[in-house]
Design a protein around this motif. Structure first.
Motif, PDB file in Angstrom:
ATOM      1  N   GLN A 170      71.053  35.485 -11.288  1.00 21.78           N
ATOM      2  CA  GLN A 170      70.312  35.478 -12.379  1.00 21.78           C
ATOM      3  C   GLN A 170      68.953  34.997 -12.271  1.00 21.78           C
ATOM      4  N   LEU A 171      69.189  33.709 -11.486  1.00 19.26           N
ATOM      5  CA  LEU A 171      68.142  32.806 -11.320  1.00 19.26           C
ATOM      6  C   LEU A 171      67.061  33.431 -10.352  1.00 19.26           C
ATOM      7  N   LEU A 172      67.658  34.160  -9.666  1.00 18.16           N
ATOM      8  CA  LEU A 172      66.449  34.811  -8.562  1.00 18.16           C
ATOM      9  C   LEU A 172      65.851  35.995  -8.993  1.00 18.16           C
ATOM     10  N   ARG A 173      66.550  36.823  -9.911  1.00 22.83           N
ATOM     11  CA  ARG A 173      66.009  37.873 -10.890  1.00 22.83           C
ATOM     12  C   ARG A 173      64.601  37.325 -11.885  1.00 22.83           C
ATOM     13  N   GLN A 174      65.037  36.067 -12.096  1.00 16.59           N
ATOM     14  CA  GLN A 174      64.025  35.443 -13.169  1.00 16.59           C
ATOM     15  C   GLN A 174      62.820  34.852 -12.430  1.00 16.59           C
ATOM     16  N   LEU A 222      69.444  23.716 -12.700  1.00 18.92           N
ATOM     17  CA  LEU A 222      70.274  22.892 -13.841  1.00 18.92           C
ATOM     18  C   LEU A 222      70.013  23.798 -15.297  1.00 18.92           C
ATOM     19  N   ASP A 223      69.038  24.180 -15.483  1.00 16.10           N
ATOM     20  CA  ASP A 223      69.049  25.072 -16.785  1.00 16.10           C
ATOM     21  C   ASP A 223      70.177  26.277 -16.808  1.00 16.10           C
ATOM     22  N   VAL A 224      70.162  26.986 -15.683  1.00 14.21           N
ATOM     23  CA  VAL A 224      71.169  28.032 -15.833  1.00 14.21           C
ATOM     24  C   VAL A 224      72.690  27.489 -15.645  1.00 14.21           C
ATOM     25  N   LEU A 225      72.690  26.639 -14.652  1.00  8.33           N
ATOM     26  CA  LEU A 225      74.114  26.186 -14.721  1.00  8.33           C
ATOM     27  C   LEU A 225      74.330  25.512 -16.006  1.00  8.33           C
ATOM     28  N   ASP A 226      73.513  24.886 -16.826  1.00 10.12           N
ATOM     29  CA  ASP A 226      74.000  24.559 -18.095  1.00 10.12           C
ATOM     30  C   ASP A 226      74.783  25.274 -18.917  1.00 10.12           C
ATOM     31  N   GLY A 227      74.694  26.714 -18.625  1.00  7.90           N
ATOM     32  CA  GLY A 227      75.183  27.836 -19.435  1.00  7.90           C
ATOM     33  C   GLY A 227      76.830  27.495 -19.260  1.00  7.90           C
ATOM     34  N   LEU A 228      77.214  26.837 -18.303  1.00  3.96           N
ATOM     35  CA  LEU A 228      78.718  26.751 -17.993  1.00  3.96           C
ATOM     36  C   LEU A 228      79.221  25.729 -18.894  1.00  3.96           C
ATOM     37  N   ARG A 229      78.139  24.635 -19.041  1.00  2.00           N
ATOM     38  CA  ARG A 229      78.719  23.495 -19.855  1.00  2.00           C
ATOM     39  C   ARG A 229      78.802  24.013 -21.598  1.00  2.00           C
ATOM     40  N   LYS A 230      77.635  24.759 -21.881  1.00  2.00           N
ATOM     41  CA  LYS A 230      77.642  25.145 -23.386  1.00  2.00           C
ATOM     42  C   LYS A 230      78.802  26.237 -23.584  1.00  2.00           C
ATOM     43  N   ARG A 231      79.355  26.995 -22.419  1.00  2.00           N
ATOM     44  CA  ARG A 231      80.359  27.925 -22.797  1.00  2.00           C
ATOM     45  C   ARG A 231      81.760  27.019 -23.301  1.00  2.00           C
ATOM     46  N   GLY A 255      82.340  28.707  -6.322  1.00  2.00           N
ATOM     47  CA  GLY A 255      81.338  29.352  -5.888  1.00  2.00           C
ATOM     48  C   GLY A 255      80.984  30.716  -5.912  1.00  2.00           C
ATOM     49  N   ARG A 256      81.990  31.477  -5.529  1.00  2.00           N
ATOM     50  CA  ARG A 256      81.601  33.078  -5.265  1.00  2.00           C
ATOM     51  C   ARG A 256      82.120  33.390  -6.670  1.00  2.00           C
ATOM     52  N   ARG A 257      82.927  33.240  -7.535  1.00  2.00           N
ATOM     53  CA  ARG A 257      83.416  33.807  -8.712  1.00  2.00           C
ATOM     54  C   ARG A 257      82.327  33.242 -10.077  1.00  2.00           C
ATOM     55  N   ILE A 258      82.077  31.987 -10.111  1.00  2.00           N
ATOM     56  CA  ILE A 258      81.503  31.485 -11.090  1.00  2.00           C
ATOM     57  C   ILE A 258      79.787  31.090 -10.944  1.00  2.00           C
ATOM     58  N   VAL A 259      79.592  30.564  -9.850  1.00  2.00           N
ATOM     59  CA  VAL A 259      78.238  30.106  -9.712  1.00  2.00           C
ATOM     60  C   VAL A 259      77.604  31.188  -9.359  1.00  2.00           C
ATOM     61  N   MET A 260      77.775  31.847  -8.118  1.00  2.00           N
ATOM     62  CA  MET A 260      76.854  32.972  -7.486  1.00  2.00           C
ATOM     63  C   MET A 260      76.211  34.160  -8.635  1.00  2.00           C
ATOM     64  N   PRO A 261      76.927  34.491  -9.481  1.00  2.00           N
ATOM     65  CA  PRO A 261      76.352  35.554 -10.558  1.00  2.00           C
ATOM     66  C   PRO A 261      75.273  34.766 -11.365  1.00  2.00           C
ATOM     67  N   LEU A 262      75.449  33.437 -11.491  1.00  2.00           N
ATOM     68  CA  LEU A 262      74.196  32.765 -12.130  1.00  2.00           C
ATOM     69  C   LEU A 262      73.051  32.542 -11.257  1.00  2.00           C
ATOM     70  N   LEU A 263      73.335  32.272  -9.881  1.00  2.00           N
ATOM     71  CA  LEU A 263      72.246  32.109  -9.126  1.00  2.00           C
ATOM     72  C   LEU A 263      71.470  33.496  -9.093  1.00  2.00           C
TER      73      LEU A 263
END
Length: 298
Positions: free
Chosen positions: A113-117, A287-296, A103-111
């Motif tokens: 990004q979500l708040l900035r959007q 979901l849209d933001v975290l889908d980036g992990l799957r596409k990676r 959560g700290r290393r992988i998900v939090m940076p994406l969250l």
């Protein structure tokens, strides 16, 4: 006061353990919340809360009612908001449960990004390696690693976790490098202490197509993944950890991977949500933001 409002007051007081805190969340007063819940108790003929001067806690009847109504009330809130035309963009509070290091290393940076959007969105992040009851704790979603046990949840794979065995160059220089799985028996082990049992988590490996499970005797037992990495860097022994947890140490050469040909099959990392036909904009945006992990991984 509407029947729905009584249940909303009840559910928020159950979440917060306080009429005053529930009132602040609902934009009401503590006395209004207390009266609403008292009317609900009178209508149902049961006591829903144990009350003290500072806190309230659910009775057995209250616990059963809360479990049954929590998700229904969340859907009612979303329907009311959509009918009022206020949910065109993600807003409100996203409540999410995450494994600590992932959560700290992988998900939090994406969250972040979500708040900035979406400036009207807020976060309530729970970082823990235990099991969270999404319905009981009022969570929108959780990230879980490995096979899923709860068939009532909706799951969406977002990533994979690959376990690797690592050791410091100094340790290997002093004790030799294992070249076969059988060689591991003569090496010191740094293991993860399972919070549920206090036992060491077994090591997972693969011999060809066959899964191999080892139960090494620990030289050091640690209840935190990053602590295990630190122990390996210090030369205390071999440690099996997720690759994302030790990527910096591998890149810098502070540790090296051993037996890479015997890595176990990767474990799925899933985003899970309570079953619901409704998907609030805050959940869809996540979901849209975290889908980036799957596409990676594609």
């Amino acid at each position: 006061m509407s029947g729905v409002q009584k249940f909303l007051s009840f559910a928020q007081a159950a979440r917060r353990g306080s009429f005053a805190e529930a009132a602040r969340d609902l934009g009401s007063s503590p006395s209004t919340v207390a009266k609403s819940i008292a009317r609900l108790e009178a209508e149902l003929g049961v006591k829903l809360f144990h009350r003290t001067t500072r806190r309230v806690s659910l009775t057995d009847d209250g616990e059963r009612l809360y479990r049954r109504c929590e998700r229904v009330l969340a859907e009612v809130e979303d329907l009311q908001a959509e009918a009022a035309g206020v949910r065109a963009a993600p807003s409100g509070t996203l409540r999410i449960d995450l494994p600590i290091t992932y959560g700290r290393r992988i998900v939090m940076p994406l969250l972040g990004q979500l708040l900035r959007q979406h400036p009207d969105l807020k976060l309530d992040v729970r970082l823990q390696d235990g099991y969270a009851d999404l319905v009981r704790e009022g969570l929108d979603m959780a990230v879980r690693v490995g096979a899923l046990q709860d068939s009532t949840l909706v799951a969406r794979r977002i990533d994979w976790q690959q376990l690797v065995i690592v050791a410091s160059p100094d340790y290997l220089a002093a004790h030799g490098t294992p070249w076969r799985i059988d060689d591991l028996a003569r090496h010191a082990a740094v293991t993860f202490r399972l919070p549920s049992s206090g036992r060491s988590r077994p090591w997972q490996l693969r011999q060809g197509r066959r899964a191999v499970v080892l139960h090494p005797e620990p030289r050091a037992q640690v209840n935190d993944g990053e602590g295990m990495v630190a122990a390996a860097v210090l030369g205390l022994g071999l440690a099996q950890v997720p690759d994302y947890m030790v990527s910096d140490e591998l890149s810098s050469g502070r540790v090296v991977e051993v037996l890479p040909a015997h890595r176990p099959a990767p474990m799925p990392i899933n985003l899970v949500m309570p079953s619901s036909r409704l998907m609030p904009p805050r959940v869809k945006a996540t979901l849209d933001v975290l889908d980036g992990l799957r596409k990676r991984q594609a």
